[in-house]
Motif scaffolding. Sequence first.
Motif, PDB file in Angstrom:
ATOM      1  N   UNK A   1      -8.641   9.011  -7.115  1.00 22.21           N
ATOM      2  CA  UNK A   1      -9.303   7.876  -7.772  1.00 22.21           C
ATOM      3  C   UNK A   1      -8.297   6.768  -8.080  1.00 22.21           C
ATOM      4  N   UNK A   2      -7.100   7.115  -8.533  1.00 20.02           N
ATOM      5  CA  UNK A   2      -6.074   6.117  -8.822  1.00 20.02           C
ATOM      6  C   UNK A   2      -5.593   5.425  -7.549  1.00 20.02           C
ATOM      7  N   UNK A   3      -5.455   6.195  -6.474  1.00 17.61           N
ATOM      8  CA  UNK A   3      -5.018   5.629  -5.193  1.00 17.61           C
ATOM      9  C   UNK A   3      -6.074   4.668  -4.655  1.00 17.61           C
ATOM     10  N   UNK A   4      -7.342   5.065  -4.740  1.00 17.10           N
ATOM     11  CA  UNK A   4      -8.444   4.214  -4.276  1.00 17.10           C
ATOM     12  C   UNK A   4      -8.469   2.905  -5.064  1.00 17.10           C
ATOM     13  N   UNK A   5      -8.316   2.999  -6.376  1.00 16.18           N
ATOM     14  CA  UNK A   5      -8.334   1.798  -7.222  1.00 16.18           C
ATOM     15  C   UNK A   5      -7.183   0.861  -6.892  1.00 16.18           C
ATOM     16  N   UNK A   6      -6.007   1.408  -6.605  1.00 16.87           N
ATOM     17  CA  UNK A   6      -4.829   0.580  -6.347  1.00 16.87           C
ATOM     18  C   UNK A   6      -4.825  -0.034  -4.944  1.00 16.87           C
ATOM     19  N   UNK A   7      -5.337   0.715  -3.947  1.00 22.71           N
ATOM     20  CA  UNK A   7      -5.242   0.255  -2.559  1.00 22.71           C
ATOM     21  C   UNK A   7      -6.531  -0.338  -2.007  1.00 22.71           C
ATOM     22  N   UNK A   8      -7.672   0.050  -2.590  1.00 22.56           N
ATOM     23  CA  UNK A   8      -8.952  -0.395  -2.048  1.00 22.56           C
ATOM     24  C   UNK A   8      -9.420   0.444  -0.869  1.00 22.56           C
ATOM     25  N   UNK A   9      -8.731   1.534  -0.579  1.00 19.77           N
ATOM     26  CA  UNK A   9      -9.101   2.409   0.525  1.00 19.77           C
ATOM     27  C   UNK A   9     -10.269   3.310   0.151  1.00 19.77           C
ATOM     28  N   UNK A  10     -10.918   3.881   1.150  1.00 22.68           N
ATOM     29  CA  UNK A  10     -11.879   4.961   0.960  1.00 22.68           C
ATOM     30  C   UNK A  10     -11.070   6.251   0.737  1.00 22.68           C
ATOM     31  N   UNK A  11     -11.706   7.267   0.182  1.00 24.67           N
ATOM     32  CA  UNK A  11     -11.010   8.528  -0.100  1.00 24.67           C
ATOM     33  C   UNK A  11     -10.431   9.146   1.172  1.00 24.67           C
ATOM     34  N   UNK A  12     -11.209   9.121   2.269  1.00 23.75           N
ATOM     35  CA  UNK A  12     -10.725   9.731   3.511  1.00 23.75           C
ATOM     36  C   UNK A  12      -9.528   8.951   4.083  1.00 23.75           C
TER      37      UNK A  12
ATOM     38  N   UNK B   1       3.673  -3.243   1.181  1.00 26.21           N
ATOM     39  CA  UNK B   1       2.468  -2.806   1.877  1.00 26.21           C
ATOM     40  C   UNK B   1       1.725  -1.777   1.029  1.00 26.21           C
ATOM     41  N   UNK B   2       0.512  -1.476   1.441  1.00 24.14           N
ATOM     42  CA  UNK B   2      -0.248  -0.439   0.741  1.00 24.14           C
ATOM     43  C   UNK B   2       0.437   0.918   0.897  1.00 24.14           C
ATOM     44  N   UNK B   3       1.064   1.127   2.039  1.00 25.46           N
ATOM     45  CA  UNK B   3       1.800   2.370   2.246  1.00 25.46           C
ATOM     46  C   UNK B   3       2.951   2.473   1.249  1.00 25.46           C
ATOM     47  N   UNK B   4       3.683   1.387   1.028  1.00 26.80           N
ATOM     48  CA  UNK B   4       4.774   1.390   0.048  1.00 26.80           C
ATOM     49  C   UNK B   4       4.228   1.629  -1.355  1.00 26.80           C
TER      50      UNK B   4
ATOM     51  N   UNK C   1       3.060   8.105  -5.567  1.00 29.89           N
ATOM     52  CA  UNK C   1       3.285   9.541  -5.394  1.00 29.89           C
ATOM     53  C   UNK C   1       4.666   9.977  -5.881  1.00 29.89           C
ATOM     54  N   UNK C   2       5.598   9.039  -5.992  1.00 29.67           N
ATOM     55  CA  UNK C   2       6.935   9.372  -6.477  1.00 29.67           C
ATOM     56  C   UNK C   2       7.026   9.369  -7.992  1.00 29.67           C
ATOM     57  N   UNK C   3       6.016   8.841  -8.664  1.00 32.59           N
ATOM     58  CA  UNK C   3       6.025   8.861 -10.135  1.00 32.59           C
ATOM     59  C   UNK C   3       6.005  10.310 -10.614  1.00 32.59           C
ATOM     60  N   UNK C   4       6.608  10.598 -11.755  1.00 34.80           N
ATOM     61  CA  UNK C   4       6.598  11.973 -12.259  1.00 34.80           C
ATOM     62  C   UNK C   4       5.189  12.530 -12.464  1.00 34.80           C
ATOM     63  N   UNK C   5       4.243  11.660 -12.861  1.00 39.19           N
ATOM     64  CA  UNK C   5       2.881  12.133 -13.079  1.00 39.19           C
ATOM     65  C   UNK C   5       2.029  12.075 -11.809  1.00 39.19           C
ATOM     66  N   UNK C   6       2.585  11.605 -10.684  1.00 41.64           N
ATOM     67  CA  UNK C   6       1.861  11.562  -9.426  1.00 41.64           C
ATOM     68  C   UNK C   6       0.668  10.628  -9.473  1.00 41.64           C
ATOM     69  N   UNK C   7      -0.317  10.890  -8.610  1.00 50.02           N
ATOM     70  CA  UNK C   7      -1.514  10.047  -8.563  1.00 50.02           C
ATOM     71  C   UNK C   7      -2.701  10.871  -8.092  1.00 50.02           C
TER      72      UNK C   7
ATOM     73  N   UNK D   1      -7.232   7.394   2.219  1.00 51.34           N
ATOM     74  CA  UNK D   1      -6.095   7.762   1.375  1.00 51.34           C
ATOM     75  C   UNK D   1      -5.546   9.125   1.789  1.00 51.34           C
ATOM     76  N   UNK D   2      -6.442  10.086   2.003  1.00 50.31           N
ATOM     77  CA  UNK D   2      -5.989  11.427   2.427  1.00 50.31           C
ATOM     78  C   UNK D   2      -5.339  11.368   3.807  1.00 50.31           C
ATOM     79  N   UNK D   3      -5.912  10.572   4.704  1.00 47.80           N
ATOM     80  CA  UNK D   3      -5.352  10.418   6.048  1.00 47.80           C
ATOM     81  C   UNK D   3      -3.966   9.794   6.016  1.00 47.80           C
ATOM     82  N   UNK D   4      -3.778   8.805   5.137  1.00 49.20           N
ATOM     83  CA  UNK D   4      -2.461   8.166   5.013  1.00 49.20           C
ATOM     84  C   UNK D   4      -1.428   9.169   4.500  1.00 49.20           C
ATOM     85  N   UNK D   5      -1.818   9.999   3.536  1.00 47.10           N
ATOM     86  CA  UNK D   5      -0.877  10.992   3.008  1.00 47.10           C
ATOM     87  C   UNK D   5      -0.520  12.018   4.073  1.00 47.10           C
TER      88      UNK D   5
END
Length: 180
Positions: free
Chosen positions: A133-144, A115-118, A124-130, A146-150
């Motif tokens: 912009x990277x989250x939006x590109x990978x999931x297709x979500x709007x910025x708000x 899932x997009x959540x997975x 976010x578990x990668x050592x360099x994080x995310x 992505x922040x809401x999911x976190x």
Amino acid sequence: MPKLTDTQTIILSAGAQRPENIALPLPKGLAGAAAKMAVTKMIEHGWLQEVEADLRRGEPLWRETGDGHGTMLVVTDAGLLAIGIEPLAMKVGVASRGGVKDQPEVKHPTLRTGTKQALLIAMLQRPDGATIAEIIAATGWQAQSARGAMSGALGKKLGLAVVSAKEDARGRVYRIGQPA
């Protein structure tokens, strides 16, 4: 209820994800007197409990008791509630012939794969994080979104500690766990 510190949130969140809610190992960099102080405070609040460790099963050891035994730390129901996780879901038991009812079934948060959540958790578990912009590109979500999911799905429902730090090269970077 007292406000949790970042360290307390990380300890409780990590413990909530482990089998039997074992709070060990503690976060990297937390050792010695600082670890003892943090754990003592959490035990006083009722968020952690010391229980006897089964050294034959390889359970992590918090401290030795001096008689060949030791203790480990477990997140209590109060600790789970402090990070917004329901501690126990009772399974309706039916009396058997011997009059014994089924034991309560512990409800652990489930992580859905594929899932997009997975995907977000993996990023976010990668050592360099995310970054957002990277989250939006990978999931297709709007910025708000992505922040809401976190904040909502990961932080409140799954009890994961999402932290952010501003980096010169990349801007605000999000990670699960302690800030770098």
